[in-house]
Design a protein around this motif. Sequence first.
Motif, short mmCIF file in Angstrom:
data_model
loop_
_atom_site.label_atom_id
_atom_site.label_comp_id
_atom_site.label_asym_id
_atom_site.label_seq_id
_atom_site.Cartn_x
_atom_site.Cartn_y
_atom_site.Cartn_z
N MET A 1 0.84 -1.18 0.00
CA MET A 1 0.00 0.00 0.00
C MET A 1 0.88 1.24 0.00
N SER A 2 0.38 2.28 -0.51
CA SER A 2 1.13 3.53 -0.54
C SER A 2 0.56 4.48 0.49
N GLY A 3 1.42 5.35 1.03
CA GLY A 3 0.93 6.38 1.93
C GLY A 3 -0.04 7.26 1.18
N CYS A 194 5.24 2.42 2.30
CA CYS A 194 6.32 3.39 2.54
C CYS A 194 6.34 4.52 1.52
N GLY A 195 5.63 4.37 0.39
CA GLY A 195 5.62 5.42 -0.62
C GLY A 195 7.03 5.74 -1.08
N ALA A 196 7.36 7.03 -1.07
CA ALA A 196 8.68 7.48 -1.53
C ALA A 196 9.72 7.50 -0.43
N GLY A 197 9.37 6.99 0.76
CA GLY A 197 10.33 6.92 1.87
C GLY A 197 10.30 8.11 2.79
N CYS A 217 8.12 -1.34 2.61
CA CYS A 217 7.40 -2.06 1.57
C CYS A 217 6.21 -1.24 1.07
N ASP A 218 5.86 -1.52 -0.16
CA ASP A 218 4.74 -0.83 -0.81
C ASP A 218 4.26 -1.72 -1.95
N TYR A 219 2.96 -1.67 -2.26
CA TYR A 219 2.53 -2.50 -3.38
C TYR A 219 2.66 -1.80 -4.72
#
Length: 387
Positions: A1-3, A194-197, A217-219
Amino acid sequence: MSGAHSDLSITPPADSERTESQQKKQASSAADVSQSLSTQGQDGSPGGIGAGGGTFGARMLSSDRNVFEHNAWDHVEPDSDHYEYAEQQIRMHREHPVPEEERELYNAKPASFWDSFYANNQNKFFKDRHWLRVEFSELFTWTDDRISADEKPDSNKDSSATESASTAKNGTASALNVSNVPLDSKFRIMEVGCGAGNAVFPMLADIRDPRLFVYACDYSKTAIDVVKANEAYDTSRCKAFVWDLSSTEIPEDVEPESVDIMLMIFVFSALHPGQWSQAVDNAYRVLKPGGILLFRDYGRNDLTQLRFKKSRLLDSNFYIRGDGTRVYFFTNDELDEIFGKMFTIEQNAIDRRLLVNRKRELKMYRVWLQAKFRKPVIAADRDQISA
């Protein structure tokens, strides 16, 4: 998943954390719910102490006559006009949902929309989440972060010797938060979405203890590519990989019951409600007994939800943004139900902020939920819980 990000205005969507960061000098900062109940009597969202020493959450509205004196107020219960507006908007959403023939498009491959998002924005959209030190101190209090990464402690030294050396270097023992983590082990933090960190890299910069290891991690594969391209990405302290929180398998890079802290920031809302149970089970499987899940996401009737136009409602309180990414708006009771069967709930707070456009005399209510879920030390039987 993304933020996840937020449609803060009718025009291009804006990130809720970015708005939070921009407003932080004026707005509240949700923190420990028990402190809230004892010191302010609010519903779980007191102020915290920021990096500059200022107190957030202390701008209280004593009279409606003063509402346009500042740009933001903390812990303000919405007025009757807002509730009437909310009812009208939700009714409009229900009457004009996403057309039936289009719904599968958004639910079939949700990661593809996040791939497009990060392809377009890279690491330019979200602000770094330095507020984590205020909101989720658990990420930092396990260590004396004065230990630098290039000064690895001798694992043969006992804890008293280590404490004595730290005291000599940094001051009195009472000023230190001496770690209870063995010197020869790793403290593992896992950020899902985590998106772009924007959380990972500030943590790595702030925590210099060489025992820290962060899973990011991110999908969205594109998001992970952005993380790995960052000059601060250090494989000795961090590992980034693609993983879907709702997968039936935990990541191959992560051992079961090996993670001390899991972080989910505006992530769970991107899941379809039918995926919640599997996601909670995955979190339970990777956390150590006694490990904690730190959670922040959108609350019901947040400004973002009410500003959606027609043909954006996928399901009850579940929407698509203009870029195709999905977002759900929670209640505290829902979080109790979703996580309470497997975790001990240490916090389930609501963070309300009233943002004000003084020039146009507009009032805009933001609602976020913040929670802390602890895995019991005596692990429960997941199959028995599910039954």
